[in-house]
Motif scaffolding. Structure first.
Motif, PDB file in Angstrom:
ATOM      1  N   UNK A  57       0.600  -1.221  -0.148  1.00 20.95           N
ATOM      2  CA  UNK A  57      -0.025  -0.116  -0.146  1.00 20.95           C
ATOM      3  C   UNK A  57       0.929   1.236   0.111  1.00 20.95           C
ATOM      4  N   UNK A  58       0.432   2.389  -0.714  1.00 17.90           N
ATOM      5  CA  UNK A  58       1.071   3.652  -0.537  1.00 17.90           C
ATOM      6  C   UNK A  58       0.114   4.775  -0.414  1.00 17.90           C
ATOM      7  N   UNK A  59       0.380   5.733   0.263  1.00 21.37           N
ATOM      8  CA  UNK A  59      -0.617   6.888   0.503  1.00 21.37           C
ATOM      9  C   UNK A  59      -0.105   8.046  -0.081  1.00 21.37           C
ATOM     10  N   UNK A  60      -0.851   9.134  -0.223  1.00 24.66           N
ATOM     11  CA  UNK A  60      -0.565  10.677  -0.514  1.00 24.66           C
ATOM     12  C   UNK A  60       0.167  10.905   0.924  1.00 24.66           C
ATOM     13  N   UNK A  61       1.380  11.506   0.853  1.00 21.91           N
ATOM     14  CA  UNK A  61       1.906  11.934   2.027  1.00 21.91           C
ATOM     15  C   UNK A  61       1.073  12.335   3.240  1.00 21.91           C
ATOM     16  N   UNK A  62       0.363  13.421   2.806  1.00 21.57           N
ATOM     17  CA  UNK A  62      -0.548  14.332   3.979  1.00 21.57           C
ATOM     18  C   UNK A  62      -1.454  13.500   4.563  1.00 21.57           C
ATOM     19  N   UNK A  63      -1.866  12.249   3.907  1.00 28.69           N
ATOM     20  CA  UNK A  63      -3.083  11.561   4.451  1.00 28.69           C
ATOM     21  C   UNK A  63      -2.536  10.263   5.196  1.00 28.69           C
ATOM     22  N   UNK A  64      -1.377  10.085   5.165  1.00 33.22           N
ATOM     23  CA  UNK A  64      -0.750   8.904   6.010  1.00 33.22           C
ATOM     24  C   UNK A  64      -1.260   8.681   7.444  1.00 33.22           C
ATOM     25  N   UNK A  65      -1.770   7.753   7.869  1.00 29.88           N
ATOM     26  CA  UNK A  65      -2.174   7.613   9.276  1.00 29.88           C
ATOM     27  C   UNK A  65      -3.704   7.623   9.319  1.00 29.88           C
ATOM     28  N   UNK A  66      -4.317   8.382   8.346  1.00 33.69           N
ATOM     29  CA  UNK A  66      -5.974   8.491   8.484  1.00 33.69           C
ATOM     30  C   UNK A  66      -6.495   7.872   7.175  1.00 33.69           C
ATOM     31  N   UNK A  67      -5.808   7.423   6.295  1.00 31.37           N
ATOM     32  CA  UNK A  67      -6.345   6.584   5.242  1.00 31.37           C
ATOM     33  C   UNK A  67      -5.655   5.178   5.342  1.00 31.37           C
ATOM     34  N   UNK A  68      -6.743   4.329   4.980  1.00 32.14           N
ATOM     35  CA  UNK A  68      -5.989   2.853   5.006  1.00 32.14           C
ATOM     36  C   UNK A  68      -6.801   2.169   3.859  1.00 32.14           C
ATOM     37  N   UNK A  69      -6.071   1.623   2.949  1.00 33.19           N
ATOM     38  CA  UNK A  69      -6.529   0.973   1.651  1.00 33.19           C
ATOM     39  C   UNK A  69      -6.291  -0.486   1.885  1.00 33.19           C
ATOM     40  N   UNK A  70      -7.110  -1.391   1.569  1.00 33.44           N
ATOM     41  CA  UNK A  70      -7.184  -2.734   1.569  1.00 33.44           C
ATOM     42  C   UNK A  70      -8.104  -3.491   0.404  1.00 33.44           C
ATOM     43  N   UNK A  71      -7.535  -4.668   0.177  1.00 30.29           N
ATOM     44  CA  UNK A  71      -8.546  -5.324  -0.650  1.00 30.29           C
ATOM     45  C   UNK A  71      -8.716  -6.693  -0.316  1.00 30.29           C
ATOM     46  N   UNK A  72      -9.792  -7.392  -0.775  1.00 33.21           N
ATOM     47  CA  UNK A  72     -10.452  -8.760  -0.621  1.00 33.21           C
ATOM     48  C   UNK A  72     -10.447  -9.361  -2.020  1.00 33.21           C
ATOM     49  N   UNK A  73      -9.644 -10.341  -2.466  1.00 27.28           N
ATOM     50  CA  UNK A  73      -9.401 -10.714  -3.667  1.00 27.28           C
ATOM     51  C   UNK A  73     -10.787 -11.670  -3.904  1.00 27.28           C
ATOM     52  N   UNK A  74     -11.131 -12.404  -2.784  1.00 28.87           N
ATOM     53  CA  UNK A  74     -12.195 -13.250  -3.058  1.00 28.87           C
ATOM     54  C   UNK A  74     -13.653 -12.283  -3.158  1.00 28.87           C
ATOM     55  N   UNK A  75     -13.424 -11.138  -2.334  1.00 30.80           N
ATOM     56  CA  UNK A  75     -14.910 -10.730  -2.721  1.00 30.80           C
ATOM     57  C   UNK A  75     -14.896  -9.440  -3.848  1.00 30.80           C
ATOM     58  N   UNK A  76     -13.489  -9.427  -4.568  1.00 37.67           N
ATOM     59  CA  UNK A  76     -13.389  -8.628  -5.458  1.00 37.67           C
ATOM     60  C   UNK A  76     -13.778  -7.126  -5.096  1.00 37.67           C
ATOM     61  N   UNK A  77     -13.318  -6.797  -3.964  1.00 40.98           N
ATOM     62  CA  UNK A  77     -13.574  -5.340  -3.372  1.00 40.98           C
ATOM     63  C   UNK A  77     -12.385  -4.865  -2.801  1.00 40.98           C
ATOM     64  N   UNK A  78     -12.122  -3.550  -3.110  1.00 45.61           N
ATOM     65  CA  UNK A  78     -11.180  -2.629  -2.249  1.00 45.61           C
ATOM     66  C   UNK A  78     -11.837  -1.683  -1.553  1.00 45.61           C
ATOM     67  N   UNK A  79     -11.169  -1.386  -0.401  1.00 50.55           N
ATOM     68  CA  UNK A  79     -11.678  -0.556   0.603  1.00 50.55           C
ATOM     69  C   UNK A  79     -10.920   0.743   1.090  1.00 50.55           C
ATOM     70  N   UNK A  80     -11.555   1.658   1.518  1.00 49.37           N
ATOM     71  CA  UNK A  80     -10.755   2.921   1.926  1.00 49.37           C
ATOM     72  C   UNK A  80     -11.375   3.171   3.071  1.00 49.37           C
ATOM     73  N   UNK A  81     -10.581   2.945   4.225  1.00 47.63           N
ATOM     74  CA  UNK A  81     -11.042   3.618   5.693  1.00 47.63           C
ATOM     75  C   UNK A  81     -10.405   4.951   5.836  1.00 47.63           C
ATOM     76  N   UNK A  82     -11.351   6.001   6.050  1.00 50.64           N
ATOM     77  CA  UNK A  82     -10.882   7.202   6.255  1.00 50.64           C
ATOM     78  C   UNK A  82     -11.243   7.737   7.783  1.00 50.64           C
ATOM     79  N   UNK A  83     -10.322   7.958   8.587  1.00 47.44           N
ATOM     80  CA  UNK A  83     -10.623   8.229   9.849  1.00 47.44           C
ATOM     81  C   UNK A  83     -10.170   9.720   9.938  1.00 47.44           C
ATOM     82  N   UNK A  84     -10.704  10.362  11.273  1.00 49.62           N
ATOM     83  CA  UNK A  84     -10.632  11.869  11.490  1.00 49.62           C
ATOM     84  C   UNK A  84     -10.886  12.697  10.323  1.00 49.62           C
TER      85      UNK A  84
END
Length: 122
Positions: A57-84
């Motif tokens: 995973x990689x993030x735009x520098x200013x967003x590190x720590x608040x954004x989390x990307x993940x993927x589930x290849x079985x569900x064919x879905x990518x997620x973006x968790x955004x906090x704060x």
């Protein structure tokens, strides 16, 4: 027919959290690098997070720590968790897929979703 369908956007108060989802169909999901972009009013679309086919995973520098990307290849879905969340996060969020191990290695992604609106306001 390839489809990327985002969901999970909405109106949220400052400091809140959201989890965006992007469900893919019509592609062999596991061999596509995935990315989340956003476009705020009057601004260019920007890449905020991306995940390789190997789940690095990689993030735009200013967003590190608040954004989390993940993927589930079985569900064919990518997620973006955004906090704060803050007002500057207000934008339309798009997911994209690229037939590459890393979405930053292509000039442009092969497929885009229709976008989901995130509005941060009290």
């Amino acid at each position: 027919q390839v489809q990327l369908v985002e969901s999970g956007g909405g109106l949220v108060q400052p400091g809140g959290s959201l989890r965006l989802s992007c469900a893919a169909s019509g592609i062999i999901f596991s061999i596509y690098a995935m990315g989340w972009y956003r476009q705020a009013p009057g601004k260019q679309r920007e890449l905020v997070a991306h995940i390789t086919t190997g789940s690095s995973t990689r993030y735009e520098d200013s967003l590190k720590g608040r954004f989390t990307i993940s993927r589930d290849n079985v569900k064919k879905t990518v997620y973006l968790q955004i906090d704060s969340l803050n007002a500057e996060d207000t934008a339309v969020y798009y997911c994209a897929a690229a037939l590459s191990s890393d979405i930053t290695r292509v000039v442009r992604p092969d497929y885009w979703g229709q976008g989901t609106q995130v509005t941060v306001s009290s």
